[in-house]
Design an enzyme around this catalytic site. Structure first.
Site, PDB file in Angstrom:
ATOM      1  N   LYS A 204      16.723  22.734  11.233  1.00 26.90           N
ATOM      2  CA  LYS A 204      16.889  24.152  11.537  1.00 26.90           C
ATOM      3  C   LYS A 204      16.549  24.476  12.990  1.00 26.90           C
ATOM      4  O   LYS A 204      15.877  23.719  13.693  1.00 26.90           O
ATOM      5  CB  LYS A 204      16.056  25.006  10.573  1.00 26.90           C
ATOM      6  CG  LYS A 204      16.675  25.065   9.181  1.00 26.90           C
ATOM      7  CD  LYS A 204      16.032  26.099   8.298  1.00 26.90           C
ATOM      8  CE  LYS A 204      16.802  26.222   6.973  1.00 26.90           C
ATOM      9  NZ  LYS A 204      16.195  27.188   6.059  1.00 26.90           N
ATOM     10  N   ARG A 238      13.866  20.114   0.773  1.00 25.30           N
ATOM     11  CA  ARG A 238      15.340  20.200   0.859  1.00 25.30           C
ATOM     12  C   ARG A 238      15.753  19.661   2.226  1.00 25.30           C
ATOM     13  O   ARG A 238      15.496  20.302   3.250  1.00 25.30           O
ATOM     14  CB  ARG A 238      15.791  21.649   0.661  1.00 25.30           C
ATOM     15  CG  ARG A 238      17.290  21.841   0.583  1.00 25.30           C
ATOM     16  CD  ARG A 238      17.626  23.300   0.316  1.00 25.30           C
ATOM     17  NE  ARG A 238      19.056  23.511   0.178  1.00 25.30           N
ATOM     18  CZ  ARG A 238      19.897  23.731   1.197  1.00 25.30           C
ATOM     19  NH1 ARG A 238      19.429  23.794   2.427  1.00 25.30           N
ATOM     20  NH2 ARG A 238      21.192  23.906   0.983  1.00 25.30           N
TER      21      ARG A 238
END
Length: 257
Positions: A204, A238
């Protein structure tokens, strides 16, 4: 370890590499071989600024992949906010719904209550298209925790058991870098809700801001964040880089046992 499969042309992390069903299935098989414990299949990008995907398009993206993988030896999750996709995915054999909207769409709670599948309730301020425009909190940790606590209670009121629930603070979903850092440092405050915590920070932008690396060069940062999340009590990680993360967690667990 939850392996990510984006069946989308506009994913931030893989730029549509697995948009075709065949490519997505091949990638899923590789992630299973790499040691994934479950797979999360998504047909609509939720990156900042992403566009809405129609119901038919999302179904056409995810259902063939789910059906091709339902005989796999690990559970399958579908990443969606649409109740119709949830219902079709349940019928196709998924074990979990990963909902960035925390079952706030009309009809979503009913599907989980009646099907008995697991669900991840995530916090998001705003909508993906605009969520990063100007995220504001008086106290991000307490506000996100309170939201998740409320969603847990609502799920329970619908007869959804705690055994079906997972929570996710929603890193990057309507949060600045500082908000993300505060949430990460306070992950232990979410584990006290006595619901398993999922953390998704793999590749991210928060890691890109910290390291200065683009999305194709954030593997090491993602692994470091995953190990720290596990240390702080996260139960599901995740991730995109399953093999690297799996080996890092194996070492972490062995050294801490």
């Amino acid at each position: 370890i939850m392996g990510i499969i984006n069946v989308t042309p506009d994913s931030f992390s893989d730029q549509g590499r697995y948009a075709a069903s065949e490519k997505a299935i091949e990638h899923a098989i590789k992630l299973i071989a790499d040691g994934a414990d479950l797979l999360d299949i998504g047909g609509e990008s939720s990156r900042p600024g992403s566009a809405y995907v129609s119901l038919d398009e999302e179904l056409n993206r995810v259902i063939p992949v789910i059906e091709a993988l339902k005989s796999a030896a690990i559970p399958i999750s579908v990443d969606t906010t649409k109740p119709e996709v949830m219902q079709a995915a349940v019928q196709a054999g998924v074990s979990m719904i990963n909902d960035i909207n925390a079952l706030r769409t009309e009809g979503a709670l009913k599907i989980i209550a009646e099907s008995g599948v697991m669900v991840c309730l995530m916090h998001m301020q705003g909508l993906p298209k605009t969520m990063q425009d100007n995220p504001l909190y008086a106290d991000v940790v307490s506000e996100v925790r309170e939201f998740l606590q409320q969603r847990i209670q609502i799920a329970q009121d619908w007869g959804i058991s705690n055994d079906q629930l997972v929570i996710d603070p929603g890193f990057g979903f309507g949060k600045t870098l500082q908000h993300n850092l505060e949430l990460f440092r306070s992950l232990d405050q979410f584990t006290t809700l006595n619901i398993p915590v999922m953390v998704g920070v793999s590749r991210k932008s928060m890691l890109g801001t910290i390291t200065g690396n683009d999305v194709n060069h954030r593997t090491y940062a993602s692994i470091a964040a995953a190990v720290l999340a596990a240390e702080k009590g996260a139960k599901i990680l995740r991730v995109h880089d399953v093999k690297a993360t799996k080996e890092a967690i194996l070492v972490f667990n062995a050294l801490n046992r």
